[in-house]
Design an enzyme around this catalytic site. Structure first.
Site, PDB file in Angstrom:
ATOM      1  N   LYS A  52       0.843  -1.196   0.000  1.00  0.00           N
ATOM      2  CA  LYS A  52       0.000   0.000   0.000  1.00  0.00           C
ATOM      3  C   LYS A  52       0.881   1.249   0.000  1.00  0.00           C
ATOM      4  CE  LYS A  52      -3.926  -2.356   1.980  1.00  0.00           C
ATOM      5  NZ  LYS A  52      -4.468  -2.962   3.184  1.00  0.00           N
ATOM      6  N   GLN A  96      -4.480  -1.679   9.872  1.00  0.00           N
ATOM      7  CA  GLN A  96      -4.363  -2.969   9.188  1.00  0.00           C
ATOM      8  C   GLN A  96      -4.894  -4.086  10.094  1.00  0.00           C
ATOM      9  OE1 GLN A  96      -3.088  -3.497   5.892  1.00  0.00           O
ATOM     10  NE2 GLN A  96      -3.987  -5.496   6.254  1.00  0.00           N
ATOM     11  N   ASP A 119     -10.950   3.126   4.058  1.00  0.00           N
ATOM     12  CA  ASP A 119     -11.390   1.725   3.949  1.00  0.00           C
ATOM     13  C   ASP A 119     -12.895   1.629   3.708  1.00  0.00           C
ATOM     14  OD1 ASP A 119      -9.545  -0.254   3.963  1.00  0.00           O
ATOM     15  OD2 ASP A 119      -9.411  -0.437   6.135  1.00  0.00           O
TER      16      ASP A 119
END
Ligand SMILES: NC(=O)c1ccc[n+]([C@@H]2O[C@H](COP(=O)([O-])OP(=O)(O)OC[C@H]3O[C@@H](n4cnc5c(N)ncnc54)[C@H](OP(=O)(O)O)[C@@H]3O)[C@@H](O)[C@H]2O)c1
Length: 289
Positions: A52, A96, A119
């Site tokens: 990412k 995460q 997200d």
């Protein structure tokens, strides 16, 4: 044989646009900035966060991984998240997953403010989708968003299509069912208690498999017209340790019109959506076009 909906060519087209958009935001005095919180050293999470960071930096954005030890105190974890959430220079933040056991009771989706929730898990973002948004006023969760992008790139018009989604998780099946409904598809959201699953799938124009079971959907779930489109969200390992989806690719590939391969399909799209969400968040927070 079906057309393969591969992410790579789509990604290169979208990345070019994302680079230009990021440049234009920077020219207006704002550098899109993502912070990722990584707790512990869970090997796949370490790889995902590295990927990412690389993607964001290639796009021209700033990205930092904030590493916390596996045994981090809950108060320290929460204050780290809050501090980043309050920082005006950070536009996107995510934690995460999975978190270590002692932090798993925390509803991470609600910790991150909705405007920085790249997200797309915050209740406010999900509510916007529930209300009919397709991403104009909300940050849409990344995997469903990536699936829509793929279908749009392949000129698949969802309007009036019958879709069978297998899997009702909060990260894939449920938000995808809402999004596809907002694009005027007629969606049946299936799960482990669905009766006549094969019949539901046979009557669909598009089948989305998000089950988490290697090669579960085979040609017996398809009808005979060879026009169905298969979206395989699954990321599993087969009996030989090779990466595979929830769909038995070899069994269905000659019985459908389009299919997303695993690897090289939906998985790669998720990170693109994250990049799109970061730019959207940076623009919205700074009232830029
Ligand atoms: N490509 C990507 O970027 C990406 C992103 C996220 C996830 N994934 C992958 O997608 C898959 C699904 O992930 P998830 O997090 O959504 O999974 P999940 O939370 O485990 O949910 C699985 C869903 O499948 C349903 N299911 C299980 N067995 C079934 C059966 N025999 N028949 C019908 N439905 C069944 C479950 O039904 P119940 O609700 O009734 O239990 C549940 O709704 C996994 O392989 C995951 O690795 C990929």
């Amino acid at each position: 044989m079906a057309t393969l909906l591969k992410a790579k060519p789509i990604a290169s087209r979208i990345c070019e646009k994302l680079n230009q958009e990021c440049e234009s935001i920077k020219n207006q005095g704002v550098t899109p900035y993502l912070k990722v919180i990584l707790v512990g050293e869970h090997p796949p999470s370490v790889i995902y966060t590295k990927n990412k960071k690389k993607f964001m930096e290639d796009m021209g954005a700033k990205c930092d991984i904030i590493k916390l030890p596996d045994n981090v105190d809950e108060k320290v974890f929460l204050s780290t998240v809050n501090e980043i959430a309050d920082s005006a220079e950070v536009h996107g933040l995510f934690v995460q997953l999975p978190l270590p056991k002692h932090l798993q009771h925390i509803d991470v989706g609600q910790l991150v403010p909705s405007e920085k929730d790249v997200d797309g898990f915050h209740a406010q973002n999900l509510y916007q989708i529930l209300k009919g948004d397709t991403g104009e006023n909300a940050l849409v969760s990344c995997t469903p968003k990536g699936i829509i992008t793929m279908l749009q790139d392949a000129d698949v018009d969802l309007k009036g299509k019958k879709v069978a989604i297998i899997g009702r998780s909060l990260i894939v099946g449920k938000p995808l069912s809402m999004l596809m409904t907002n694009y005027n598809a007629t969606v049946t959201l299936c799960h482990s208690r669905t009766e006549n699953l094969k019949e539901v799938c046979k009557s669909a124009d598009i089948i989305v498999a998000a089950i988490g079971k290697a090669k579960y959907v085979d040609s017996s779930y398809l009808n005979k017209n060879k026009k169905q489109i298969i979206v395989d969200v699954g990321i599993n390992h087969d009996e030989n340790g090779n990466l595979c989806g929830d769909v038995d690719f070899d069994s269905v590939v000659d019985h459908c019109s389009m299919i997303t391969p695993v690897p090289g399909g939906v998985g790669r799209m998720t990170i693109l959506s994250l990049g799109q969400n970061l730019l959207q968040a940076a623009k919205q927070q700074n009232h830029l076009n």
